[in-house]
Structure formats: structure tokens, C-alpha cells
Design a protein around this motif. Structure first.
Motif, PDB file in Angstrom:
ATOM      1  N   ALA A  29      -8.929  -3.620   3.796  1.00  0.00           N
ATOM      2  CA  ALA A  29      -7.852  -4.519   3.954  1.00  0.00           C
ATOM      3  C   ALA A  29      -6.931  -4.702   2.759  1.00  0.00           C
ATOM      4  CB  ALA A  29      -8.514  -6.069   4.346  1.00  0.00           C
ATOM      5  N   VAL A  30      -7.438  -5.080   1.498  1.00  0.00           N
ATOM      6  CA  VAL A  30      -6.534  -5.134   0.218  1.00  0.00           C
ATOM      7  C   VAL A  30      -5.812  -3.800   0.275  1.00  0.00           C
ATOM      8  CG1 VAL A  30      -6.993  -5.176  -2.141  1.00  0.00           C
ATOM      9  CG2 VAL A  30      -8.211  -6.598  -0.543  1.00  0.00           C
ATOM     10  N   PHE A  31      -6.394  -2.719   0.444  1.00  0.00           N
ATOM     11  CA  PHE A  31      -5.632  -1.602   0.209  1.00  0.00           C
ATOM     12  C   PHE A  31      -4.556  -1.541   1.165  1.00  0.00           C
ATOM     13  CE2 PHE A  31      -4.574   2.511   2.142  1.00  0.00           C
ATOM     14  CZ  PHE A  31      -4.298   3.443   1.086  1.00  0.00           C
ATOM     15  N   PHE A  32      -4.524  -1.778   2.254  1.00  0.00           N
ATOM     16  CA  PHE A  32      -3.527  -1.738   3.296  1.00  0.00           C
ATOM     17  C   PHE A  32      -2.504  -2.872   3.101  1.00  0.00           C
ATOM     18  CE2 PHE A  32      -6.315   0.668   6.503  1.00  0.00           C
ATOM     19  CZ  PHE A  32      -5.569   1.810   6.235  1.00  0.00           C
ATOM     20  N   GLU A  33      -2.989  -3.807   2.697  1.00  0.00           N
ATOM     21  CA  GLU A  33      -2.080  -4.991   2.139  1.00  0.00           C
ATOM     22  C   GLU A  33      -1.165  -4.712   1.040  1.00  0.00           C
ATOM     23  OE1 GLU A  33      -2.173  -9.548   0.173  1.00  0.00           O
ATOM     24  OE2 GLU A  33      -3.672  -9.037   1.894  1.00  0.00           O
ATOM     25  N   GLU A  34      -1.743  -3.988  -0.066  1.00  0.00           N
ATOM     26  CA  GLU A  34      -1.168  -3.684  -1.220  1.00  0.00           C
ATOM     27  C   GLU A  34       0.042  -2.226  -1.027  1.00  0.00           C
ATOM     28  OE1 GLU A  34      -3.884  -3.492  -4.213  1.00  0.00           O
ATOM     29  OE2 GLU A  34      -3.914  -5.643  -4.433  1.00  0.00           O
ATOM     30  N   THR A  35      -0.575  -1.489  -0.216  1.00  0.00           N
ATOM     31  CA  THR A  35      -0.106  -0.341  -0.197  1.00  0.00           C
ATOM     32  C   THR A  35       1.010  -0.402   0.823  1.00  0.00           C
ATOM     33  OG1 THR A  35      -1.618   0.826   1.540  1.00  0.00           O
ATOM     34  CG2 THR A  35      -1.920   1.445  -0.817  1.00  0.00           C
ATOM     35  N   PHE A  56       1.542   4.222  -8.481  1.00  0.00           N
ATOM     36  CA  PHE A  56       0.809   3.184  -7.809  1.00  0.00           C
ATOM     37  C   PHE A  56       0.075   3.715  -6.495  1.00  0.00           C
ATOM     38  CE2 PHE A  56       0.188  -0.244  -4.686  1.00  0.00           C
ATOM     39  CZ  PHE A  56      -0.996  -0.714  -5.081  1.00  0.00           C
ATOM     40  N   LEU A  57       1.077   4.175  -5.645  1.00  0.00           N
ATOM     41  CA  LEU A  57       0.506   4.640  -4.327  1.00  0.00           C
ATOM     42  C   LEU A  57      -0.432   5.929  -4.526  1.00  0.00           C
ATOM     43  CD1 LEU A  57       3.881   4.202  -2.365  1.00  0.00           C
ATOM     44  CD2 LEU A  57       1.964   2.901  -2.139  1.00  0.00           C
ATOM     45  N   LYS A  58       0.020   6.692  -5.580  1.00  0.00           N
ATOM     46  CA  LYS A  58      -1.105   7.864  -5.687  1.00  0.00           C
ATOM     47  C   LYS A  58      -2.456   7.515  -5.889  1.00  0.00           C
ATOM     48  CE  LYS A  58      -1.113   9.903  -9.585  1.00  0.00           C
ATOM     49  NZ  LYS A  58      -0.462  10.697 -10.812  1.00  0.00           N
ATOM     50  N   TYR A  95       1.698   8.351   5.148  1.00  0.00           N
ATOM     51  CA  TYR A  95       1.186   7.018   4.845  1.00  0.00           C
ATOM     52  C   TYR A  95       0.973   6.700   6.263  1.00  0.00           C
ATOM     53  CZ  TYR A  95       0.312   2.075   4.537  1.00  0.00           C
ATOM     54  OH  TYR A  95      -0.168   0.811   4.588  1.00  0.00           O
ATOM     55  N   ASP A  96       1.974   6.604   7.223  1.00  0.00           N
ATOM     56  CA  ASP A  96       1.766   6.046   8.621  1.00  0.00           C
ATOM     57  C   ASP A  96       0.469   7.026   9.396  1.00  0.00           C
ATOM     58  OD1 ASP A  96       3.584   4.273   8.312  1.00  0.00           O
ATOM     59  OD2 ASP A  96       5.161   5.572   9.310  1.00  0.00           O
ATOM     60  N   ALA A  97       0.877   8.506   9.176  1.00  0.00           N
ATOM     61  CA  ALA A  97      -0.304   9.330  10.165  1.00  0.00           C
ATOM     62  C   ALA A  97      -1.819   9.119   9.459  1.00  0.00           C
ATOM     63  CB  ALA A  97      -0.214  10.700   9.630  1.00  0.00           C
ATOM     64  N   ALA A  98      -1.741   8.897   8.075  1.00  0.00           N
ATOM     65  CA  ALA A  98      -3.053   8.743   7.408  1.00  0.00           C
ATOM     66  C   ALA A  98      -3.784   7.464   8.074  1.00  0.00           C
ATOM     67  CB  ALA A  98      -3.042   8.819   5.822  1.00  0.00           C
ATOM     68  N   ARG A  99      -2.861   6.402   7.862  1.00  0.00           N
ATOM     69  CA  ARG A  99      -3.365   5.066   8.393  1.00  0.00           C
ATOM     70  C   ARG A  99      -3.910   5.010   9.916  1.00  0.00           C
ATOM     71  NH1 ARG A  99      -0.874  -0.913   6.941  1.00  0.00           N
ATOM     72  NH2 ARG A  99      -2.175  -2.130   8.543  1.00  0.00           N
ATOM     73  N   ALA A 100      -2.940   5.712  10.899  1.00  0.00           N
ATOM     74  CA  ALA A 100      -3.525   5.822  12.151  1.00  0.00           C
ATOM     75  C   ALA A 100      -4.872   6.425  12.243  1.00  0.00           C
ATOM     76  CB  ALA A 100      -2.382   6.500  12.907  1.00  0.00           C
ATOM     77  N   THR A 101      -4.897   7.734  11.438  1.00  0.00           N
ATOM     78  CA  THR A 101      -6.170   8.707  11.564  1.00  0.00           C
ATOM     79  C   THR A 101      -7.327   7.772  11.142  1.00  0.00           C
ATOM     80  OG1 THR A 101      -4.826  10.401  11.463  1.00  0.00           O
ATOM     81  CG2 THR A 101      -7.240  10.652  10.640  1.00  0.00           C
TER      82      THR A 101
END
Length: 112
Positions: A29-35, A56-58, A95-101
Motif C-alpha cells: 500500500a505504501v509502495f503504491f501511494e508513494e510511487t 526514486f522510482l527505480k 508502471y500501469d502494466a505492472a500494477r495491473a499484473t
């Protein structure tokens, strides 16, 4: 040359083991919030700040196993350092593809 997987599921399992199943959901949850905030900022970041955002994102992407995104951010960092245009749209798409997967498969992949 082999293609970088979208998600490094071995890394995801390692992270879950490191923090414990109870805290894993909070880490995610923190990862998705921050990224999410950093990804949104990346689109509008001035050229001088893109490299910092990508760094940071890397690191965040590597930590959660978003392998393709981490690779793209690393390449983008190098491009930004040379003053070249960074393919932000490819990073955002990854990012969108990884989040969905991740959302679709994490339960099955980590079922114990």
C-alpha cells in the motif's frame, strides 16, 4: 537478449518473507501511494528533476519486483544525465502494466 519480465515474482516473494505476511500488505500500500505520486510528478517534472524522480522510482520498483519499470527508470536516469529526452510514456505504461499484473496475480503467486 531476453526481455525483462514485468514482475520479478521471486523478488516479491522475498520481500513478503522479509517483512512477513502481516506487514506485506502495508508495504504494498505504501509502495503504491508513494510511487503513484512520483509517477504523477514525473509527467510534469522539469528536466532538472526527472533524474531524481527516476532514481526514486527505480529503487522503489526494484524493491517490489517491478523489474521492467526499474530497468526503464535506470535507462531513463542515464538518458537524463546526458541531457537526452526520457521516454516517460514508456515508464508510465510499464508502471500501469505492472500494477495491473501485480493486482491480478499476487494472490495466486504468493498463495502458500
Amino acid at each position: 537478449m531476453s526481455q525483462t519480465p514485468i514482475i520479478d515474482w521471486t523478488r516479491v516473494a522475498e520481500l513478503r518473507e522479509e517483512v512477513g505476511p502481516e506487514d506485506f500488505e502495508e508495504v504494498v500500500a505504501v509502495f503504491f501511494e508513494e510511487t503513484g505520486a512520483a509517477v504523477a510528478a514525473l509527467s510534469a517534472a522539469p528536466a532538472g528533476e526527472i533524474r531524481m524522480q527516476l532514481h526514486f522510482l527505480k529503487g522503489s520498483a526494484r524493491n517490489l519486483g517491478f523489474a521492467e519499470m526499474a530497468r526503464l527508470c535506470e535507462a531513463g536516469e542515464r538518458m537524463a544525465a546526458r541531457g537526452e529526452a526520457v521516454p516517460v510514456d514508456r515508464i508510465l505504461a510499464s508502471y500501469d502494466a505492472a500494477r495491473a499484473t501485480f493486482g491480478a496475480e499476487v494472490g495466486d503467486r504468493l498463495a502458500a
